[in-house]
Scaffold this motif. Sequence first.
Motif, PDB file in Angstrom:
ATOM      1  N   PRO A  15       8.241  42.573  36.623  1.00  0.00           N
ATOM      2  CA  PRO A  15       7.614  42.084  37.889  1.00  0.00           C
ATOM      3  C   PRO A  15       8.290  42.919  39.188  1.00  0.00           C
ATOM      4  O   PRO A  15       9.176  43.625  38.839  1.00  0.00           O
ATOM      5  CB  PRO A  15       8.356  40.850  38.137  1.00  0.00           C
ATOM      6  CG  PRO A  15       8.086  40.159  36.609  1.00  0.00           C
ATOM      7  CD  PRO A  15       8.956  41.314  35.877  1.00  0.00           C
ATOM      8  N   PRO A  22       1.003  39.282  38.835  1.00  0.00           N
ATOM      9  CA  PRO A  22       1.255  37.841  38.053  1.00  0.00           C
ATOM     10  C   PRO A  22      -0.080  37.577  36.960  1.00  0.00           C
ATOM     11  O   PRO A  22       0.153  36.690  36.019  1.00  0.00           O
ATOM     12  CB  PRO A  22       0.770  37.023  39.343  1.00  0.00           C
ATOM     13  CG  PRO A  22       0.940  37.531  40.588  1.00  0.00           C
ATOM     14  CD  PRO A  22       0.803  38.810  40.400  1.00  0.00           C
ATOM     15  N   HIS A  54       1.884  36.958  30.118  1.00  0.00           N
ATOM     16  CA  HIS A  54       1.940  36.631  31.533  1.00  0.00           C
ATOM     17  C   HIS A  54       3.316  36.290  31.792  1.00  0.00           C
ATOM     18  O   HIS A  54       4.091  35.555  31.292  1.00  0.00           O
ATOM     19  CB  HIS A  54       1.451  35.306  31.881  1.00  0.00           C
ATOM     20  CG  HIS A  54      -0.293  35.468  31.608  1.00  0.00           C
ATOM     21  ND1 HIS A  54      -1.066  35.904  32.653  1.00  0.00           N
ATOM     22  CD2 HIS A  54      -1.166  35.323  30.433  1.00  0.00           C
ATOM     23  CE1 HIS A  54      -2.421  36.109  32.053  1.00  0.00           C
ATOM     24  NE2 HIS A  54      -2.390  35.617  30.999  1.00  0.00           N
ATOM     25  N   TRP A  76       6.147  34.739  34.488  1.00  0.00           N
ATOM     26  CA  TRP A  76       6.360  33.715  35.674  1.00  0.00           C
ATOM     27  C   TRP A  76       7.883  33.455  36.091  1.00  0.00           C
ATOM     28  O   TRP A  76       8.823  33.604  34.917  1.00  0.00           O
ATOM     29  CB  TRP A  76       5.720  32.341  35.261  1.00  0.00           C
ATOM     30  CG  TRP A  76       6.418  31.319  34.534  1.00  0.00           C
ATOM     31  CD1 TRP A  76       7.112  30.191  34.851  1.00  0.00           C
ATOM     32  CD2 TRP A  76       6.231  31.329  33.042  1.00  0.00           C
ATOM     33  NE1 TRP A  76       7.608  29.538  33.840  1.00  0.00           N
ATOM     34  CE2 TRP A  76       6.941  30.087  32.711  1.00  0.00           C
ATOM     35  CE3 TRP A  76       6.044  32.085  32.136  1.00  0.00           C
ATOM     36  CZ2 TRP A  76       7.196  29.959  31.447  1.00  0.00           C
ATOM     37  CZ3 TRP A  76       6.229  31.561  30.634  1.00  0.00           C
ATOM     38  CH2 TRP A  76       6.727  30.748  30.449  1.00  0.00           C
ATOM     39  N   TYR A  94      12.848  35.844  34.812  1.00  0.00           N
ATOM     40  CA  TYR A  94      11.291  35.676  34.273  1.00  0.00           C
ATOM     41  C   TYR A  94      11.118  35.326  33.107  1.00  0.00           C
ATOM     42  O   TYR A  94      12.062  35.818  31.918  1.00  0.00           O
ATOM     43  CB  TYR A  94      10.459  36.908  34.742  1.00  0.00           C
ATOM     44  CG  TYR A  94      10.000  37.247  36.085  1.00  0.00           C
ATOM     45  CD1 TYR A  94       8.858  36.658  36.599  1.00  0.00           C
ATOM     46  CD2 TYR A  94      10.893  37.564  36.993  1.00  0.00           C
ATOM     47  CE1 TYR A  94       8.454  36.898  38.021  1.00  0.00           C
ATOM     48  CE2 TYR A  94      10.740  37.770  38.488  1.00  0.00           C
ATOM     49  CZ  TYR A  94       9.385  37.303  38.831  1.00  0.00           C
ATOM     50  OH  TYR A  94       9.089  37.543  40.312  1.00  0.00           O
TER      51      TYR A  94
END
Length: 267
Positions: free
Chosen positions: A106, A131, A142, A144, A155
């Motif tokens: 990220p 995202p 994915h 998060w 994450y």
Amino acid sequence: MTDRLLFLGTGDSMGVPRVYCTCGICEEARNAGTNRRYRSSVLLETAEGKLAVDCGPDWRQQMERLGQREMERLLITHAHFDHIGGLPEWADACRWLSKKGHVYAPHEVVETIRSQFPWLHRQLIFHALDPEGFEFAGWTIHPWKVCHGKNGFSYAYRFDKTGYSWVYCPDSIRLSEEEKKPLHGLNLLVLGTNFYLEEAEPLSRSVYDMTEALGLIGEVRPEHVIFTHMSHGVDINKSYPLPRHVQLARTGLSYPLNLADKDRIVK
């Protein structure tokens, strides 16, 4: 070829044995070596290539153990030293091999790494994830953000491919209901647990212990669970009161990522 998850390291931030420690687990790690644990990292192996997750200060030893001389792709959970300390050595290997490595994380993680190691961009190409994540070898990945207790945030990553879903979440604690949502409907959950039962003051902690993790597992109900990121408070030779579908990771554990081969685990 069946996609597999290979555990390169299963230790917490300090690894096992601790240099200063003469506890029974650290002494066993020095001698028999069963409890020797490198900093946590895994390798997703597919017919289309490999993707490592995290690159701690034990990266060189992990690569030597594999007999592997190069690495092409890396996914990073967060910018703590036990997860990124091997980046300078990887960059140096890329320099001598005249290759470029690819790092995925990220945006805020990428920016932190660039500020800590401003020279890495010469050999490593950074890809800031949005995202929606990205695709690799048929897997939709994915990210998060999850609570990392007193250490801020980390994450976690969810991997989805036709008929199979799994999550890698090595550093988390006290997940909110929103943070738990991607943990539902999993075939496999890889979760960090520093101790079986950690007695430190709750607000001073940063990772689940196994007793707390069992409560989380009861909520999200994954098909199989592997605990990793374990400290010298965990003895791999001990039988802990865990459900049949929960196991402790060992260095070199190779886990098949499909339903047909789920019972054929190589340890």
